[in-house]
Design an enzyme around this catalytic site. Structure first.
Site, PDB file in Angstrom:
ATOM      1  N   THR A   1     -33.049 -30.420  -7.949  1.00  0.00           N
ATOM      2  CA  THR A   1     -33.136 -29.902  -6.581  1.00  0.00           C
ATOM      3  C   THR A   1     -34.596 -29.857  -6.123  1.00  0.00           C
ATOM      4  O   THR A   1     -34.903 -29.375  -5.046  1.00  0.00           O
ATOM      5  CB  THR A   1     -32.545 -28.470  -6.507  1.00  0.00           C
ATOM      6  OG1 THR A   1     -33.167 -27.692  -7.534  1.00  0.00           O
ATOM      7  CG2 THR A   1     -31.044 -28.485  -6.720  1.00  0.00           C
TER       8      THR A   1
ATOM      9  N   ASP B   1     -55.909 -33.206 -12.323  1.00  0.00           N
ATOM     10  CA  ASP B   1     -54.849 -33.703 -11.447  1.00  0.00           C
ATOM     11  C   ASP B   1     -54.965 -35.216 -11.208  1.00  0.00           C
ATOM     12  O   ASP B   1     -53.954 -35.905 -11.112  1.00  0.00           O
ATOM     13  CB  ASP B   1     -54.934 -32.954 -10.103  1.00  0.00           C
ATOM     14  CG  ASP B   1     -53.755 -33.235  -9.200  1.00  0.00           C
ATOM     15  OD1 ASP B   1     -52.615 -33.150  -9.682  1.00  0.00           O
ATOM     16  OD2 ASP B   1     -53.965 -33.550  -8.011  1.00  0.00           O
TER      17      ASP B   1
ATOM     18  N   HIS C   1     -54.740 -40.890 -13.313  1.00  0.00           N
ATOM     19  CA  HIS C   1     -54.781 -42.047 -12.415  1.00  0.00           C
ATOM     20  C   HIS C   1     -56.129 -42.787 -12.427  1.00  0.00           C
ATOM     21  O   HIS C   1     -56.182 -44.009 -12.501  1.00  0.00           O
ATOM     22  CB  HIS C   1     -54.488 -41.630 -10.976  1.00  0.00           C
ATOM     23  CG  HIS C   1     -53.278 -40.755 -10.828  1.00  0.00           C
ATOM     24  ND1 HIS C   1     -52.118 -40.967 -11.535  1.00  0.00           N
ATOM     25  CD2 HIS C   1     -53.042 -39.658 -10.050  1.00  0.00           C
ATOM     26  CE1 HIS C   1     -51.221 -40.040 -11.189  1.00  0.00           C
ATOM     27  NE2 HIS C   1     -51.764 -39.240 -10.305  1.00  0.00           N
TER      28      HIS C   1
ATOM     29  N   LYS D   1     -46.150 -35.864 -15.192  1.00  0.00           N
ATOM     30  CA  LYS D   1     -47.332 -35.098 -15.524  1.00  0.00           C
ATOM     31  C   LYS D   1     -47.217 -33.676 -14.990  1.00  0.00           C
ATOM     32  O   LYS D   1     -46.364 -33.460 -14.138  1.00  0.00           O
ATOM     33  CB  LYS D   1     -48.567 -35.795 -14.977  1.00  0.00           C
ATOM     34  CG  LYS D   1     -48.687 -35.777 -13.455  1.00  0.00           C
ATOM     35  CD  LYS D   1     -49.959 -36.430 -13.060  1.00  0.00           C
ATOM     36  CE  LYS D   1     -50.928 -35.430 -12.507  1.00  0.00           C
ATOM     37  NZ  LYS D   1     -50.799 -35.184 -11.064  1.00  0.00           N
TER      38      LYS D   1
ATOM     39  N   ASP E   1     -47.195 -42.322 -15.019  1.00  0.00           N
ATOM     40  CA  ASP E   1     -48.400 -42.220 -14.203  1.00  0.00           C
ATOM     41  C   ASP E   1     -48.072 -43.091 -13.004  1.00  0.00           C
ATOM     42  O   ASP E   1     -48.074 -44.325 -13.116  1.00  0.00           O
ATOM     43  CB  ASP E   1     -49.620 -42.757 -14.948  1.00  0.00           C
ATOM     44  CG  ASP E   1     -50.884 -42.596 -14.114  1.00  0.00           C
ATOM     45  OD1 ASP E   1     -50.832 -42.898 -12.906  1.00  0.00           O
ATOM     46  OD2 ASP E   1     -51.916 -42.164 -14.652  1.00  0.00           O
ATOM     47  N   HIS E   2     -47.744 -42.482 -11.878  1.00  0.00           N
ATOM     48  CA  HIS E   2     -47.171 -43.292 -10.800  1.00  0.00           C
ATOM     49  C   HIS E   2     -48.156 -44.331 -10.250  1.00  0.00           C
ATOM     50  O   HIS E   2     -47.750 -45.285  -9.624  1.00  0.00           O
ATOM     51  CB  HIS E   2     -46.574 -42.411  -9.689  1.00  0.00           C
ATOM     52  CG  HIS E   2     -47.578 -41.807  -8.764  1.00  0.00           C
ATOM     53  ND1 HIS E   2     -48.332 -40.724  -9.110  1.00  0.00           N
ATOM     54  CD2 HIS E   2     -47.951 -42.144  -7.510  1.00  0.00           C
ATOM     55  CE1 HIS E   2     -49.125 -40.414  -8.096  1.00  0.00           C
ATOM     56  NE2 HIS E   2     -48.918 -41.252  -7.102  1.00  0.00           N
TER      57      HIS E   2
HETATM   58  C1  BG6 Z   1     -50.496 -36.795  -7.897  1.00  0.00           C
HETATM   59  C2  BG6 Z   1     -51.316 -35.556  -7.755  1.00  0.00           C
HETATM   60  O1  BG6 Z   1     -50.431 -37.191  -9.232  1.00  0.00           O
HETATM   61  O2  BG6 Z   1     -51.078 -37.843  -7.131  1.00  0.00           O
HETATM   62  C3  BG6 Z   1     -51.431 -35.149  -6.292  1.00  0.00           C
HETATM   63  O3  BG6 Z   1     -50.724 -34.499  -8.481  1.00  0.00           O
HETATM   64  C4  BG6 Z   1     -51.954 -36.303  -5.475  1.00  0.00           C
HETATM   65  O4  BG6 Z   1     -52.292 -34.036  -6.137  1.00  0.00           O
HETATM   66  C5  BG6 Z   1     -51.149 -37.563  -5.742  1.00  0.00           C
HETATM   67  O5  BG6 Z   1     -51.846 -35.948  -4.123  1.00  0.00           O
HETATM   68  C6  BG6 Z   1     -51.776 -38.768  -5.061  1.00  0.00           C
HETATM   69  O6  BG6 Z   1     -50.894 -39.830  -5.146  1.00  0.00           O
HETATM   70  P1  BG6 Z   1     -50.911 -41.000  -4.087  1.00  0.00           P
HETATM   71  O7  BG6 Z   1     -49.886 -41.964  -4.568  1.00  0.00           O
HETATM   72  O8  BG6 Z   1     -50.582 -40.392  -2.754  1.00  0.00           O
HETATM   73  O9  BG6 Z   1     -52.302 -41.539  -4.099  1.00  0.00           O
END
Ligand code: BG6
Length: 499
Positions: free
Chosen positions: A17, A238, A243, A151, A180-181
């Site tokens: 949710t 973060d 990233h 994460k 790790d998107h």
């Molecule tokens: C996330 C962080 O992993 O990545 C966020 O926790 C951040 O704080 C985000 O805003 C940024 O992702 P993107 O894809 O918008 O650059």
């Protein structure tokens, strides 16, 4: 890997949710479904504390897809694959009931015992859930069991190790998919291809021809409603630990001998091993931290970080980090990698600028002031625009021999429009097919914490008396510019580099 595969599985989403599930996971699964990338033999089980019926859950899923995507079709059919299971993480009977439901669905959808457990929830429960899944026999099937973890993976090296050990008692490394998107972003995946599929770049990709590399990921948003989490995290944990270091490792890695998960990961790991550790006394010379003050964004006033919800009015948490990394290997010795990331900055943009060294002599220099050359730059636009730009010098037209900077542009999302798959869509599909290349291996996570921990430690021990030190809507504190100026460089302005 086969891109036309239609994997069969049950995906169990813990935190069903929550925000991530609603904004990213359901829309991504839905897109895969409509692209025929999911077989009809799939089911999704939403798990969360809230008591909901499967009907109510399906309605929530449909609502969140309608809110996220412009056009929808086949929503009824798609949502009919969704089931809900109210759950108490610490209660054994919750797992046993879930186990029965999974057996039943296995049978209904012929998913061959394939299960993905996706933990999209508060990290404090990651370890408990993983061990209970194994203990209660939910991972014991004829098919595969995979664990997907969002994460933060720990808060520092010791806590990450502890979490890893706990998870590893239930899942082997190759069953664990740490998200790790950024690794699912089209242009982050393109870094490897740009480097290794082009004869004109790879020979120049080293300290003989590159003077420095700059990686920026700036955000316009503040901490929104995540103040409580962010106070314990800050920009270093973060964004940098994951990233930013992942992008650096892709930029700096050696060509893998094969495009397999193991080979690619092992090259990235070598980069992280070669990162020069920053001793505590040197942190101030290599890293800069910032915290945003009130300011204006798009002509609207926005509050300072210390006035955000759930943030300590005296907070010492950084919302901006800039740093200089050195990679001690043959390829990169002497080449600084500058990184910066922050909230409430001027633009939302992730870009990599590779600055090449100046040519040995400028034949077109007439006067002393012409000495400043326009260096060749390769800009990799990660988001929101996707593409690459090569900055070159050409002849100014007319009766002269003067040079003028020109740009060769390739825009990835101009022609495809909004069709670039979202990071989560790619990553979920990879996980369903068992491709872990774009997920982080434990060694990468551990090495990244080893690099950032000493810096965080210094920052936690020293109250930053300058905070807040940049206004919302700017590119960060002055010290971030000075970090490069003392090496004779400057940040390439993000706006000028926009296509
Ligand atoms: C996330 C962080 O992993 O990545 C966020 O926790 C951040 O704080 C985000 O805003 C940024 O992702 P993107 O894809 O918008 O650059």
């Amino acid at each position: 890997m086969n891109n036309t595969e239609q994997p069969k599985a049950i995906v169990v989403i813990f935190g069903a949710t929550g925000d991530l599930a609603n904004r990213k996971l359901y829309p991504s699964l839905y897109k895969l479904f409509n692209k025929d990338k999911l077989s009809k033999d799939f089911a999704v089980v939403g798990v969360a504390r809230r008591p909901l019926s499967s009907e109510e859950f399906r309605q929530n899923v449909k609502d969140s897809i309608n809110e996220t995507l412009k056009k929808t079709q086949n929503l009824e059919e798609f949502s009919s694959h969704f089931y809900y299971h109210p759950f108490d993480v610490t209660n054994r009977s919750s797992y046993l009931e879930l186990k029965d439901l999974l057996y039943e669905l296995d049978h209904t959808y012929k998913t061959e015992g394939n299960r993905i457990f996706y933990l999209a929830m508060a990290p404090e429960f990651f370890g408990t859930i993983a061990s209970q899944l194994k203990e209660e026999g939910l991972t014991n099937t004829d098919g595969y069991s995979r664990l997907v973890i969002e994460k933060p993976f720990g808060h520092d090296l010791p806590s990450a190790k502890q979490l890893n050990e706990q998870i590893r008692q239930a899942f082997t490394e190759d069953q664990i998919y740490r998200i790790d998107h950024y690794l699912g972003k089209e242009m982050v995946q393109n870094i490897e291809v740009i480097r290794f599929a082009n004869a004109i770049f790879e020979p120049l990709w080293n300290n003989r021809f590159i003077s420095n590399i700059q990686v920026t990921s700036s955000e316009v948003l503040g901490v929104e409603d995540r103040g409580r989490y962010y106070e314990t995290s800050g920009a270093m944990r973060d964004m940098v630990q994951n990233h930013m270091l992942q992008m650096v490792s892709l930029l700096a890695m050696e060509p893998p001998i094969r495009l397999t998960t193991e080979e690619i990961r092992s090259e990235k790991i070598k980069v992280l091993r070669a990162l020069r550790p920053i001793p505590e006394h040197d942190v101030k010379n290599f890293f800069v931290r910032g915290q945003y003050d009130a300011g204006e964004i798009n002509d609207k006033p926005v509050p300072g970080y210390r006035n955000e919800n759930s943030v300590d009015p005296q907070s010492n948490t950084e919302t901006f980090v800039a740093g200089k990394l050195l990679i001690d290997n043959f390829r990169w010795a002497g080449v600084p990698f500058y990184i910066r990331t922050g909230k409430r900055m001027k633009v939302k943009s992730t870009k990599i600028v590779v600055q090449f060294k100046d040519i040995p002599m400028n034949l077109y220099m007439k006067k002393e002031e012409d000495k400043v050359q326009n260096p060749n730059l390769l800009v990799i636009h990660i988001q929101p625009d996707e593409g690459i730009t090569l900055h070159l010098n050409a002849k100014k037209s007319g009766q002269n021999m003067q040079t003028t900077p020109v740009k060769l542009d390739f825009c990835n999302n101009c022609t495809d429009g909004f069709n670039t798959p979202e990071a989560y869509e790619k990553l979920i599909y990879d996980c369903l097919r068992g491709d872990a290349t774009n997920f982080t291996h434990w060694d990468e996570v551990g090495l990244s914490w080893s690099f950032t921990d000493p810096i965080s430690k210094v920052w936690e021990q020293q109250i930053e008396t300058d905070f807040p030190n940049y206004h919302a809507g700017t590119m960060g504190p002055k010290a971030s510019d000075e970090l490069l100026e003392k090496d004779g460089y400057h940040w390439w302005p993000i706006n000028d580099l926009e296509q």
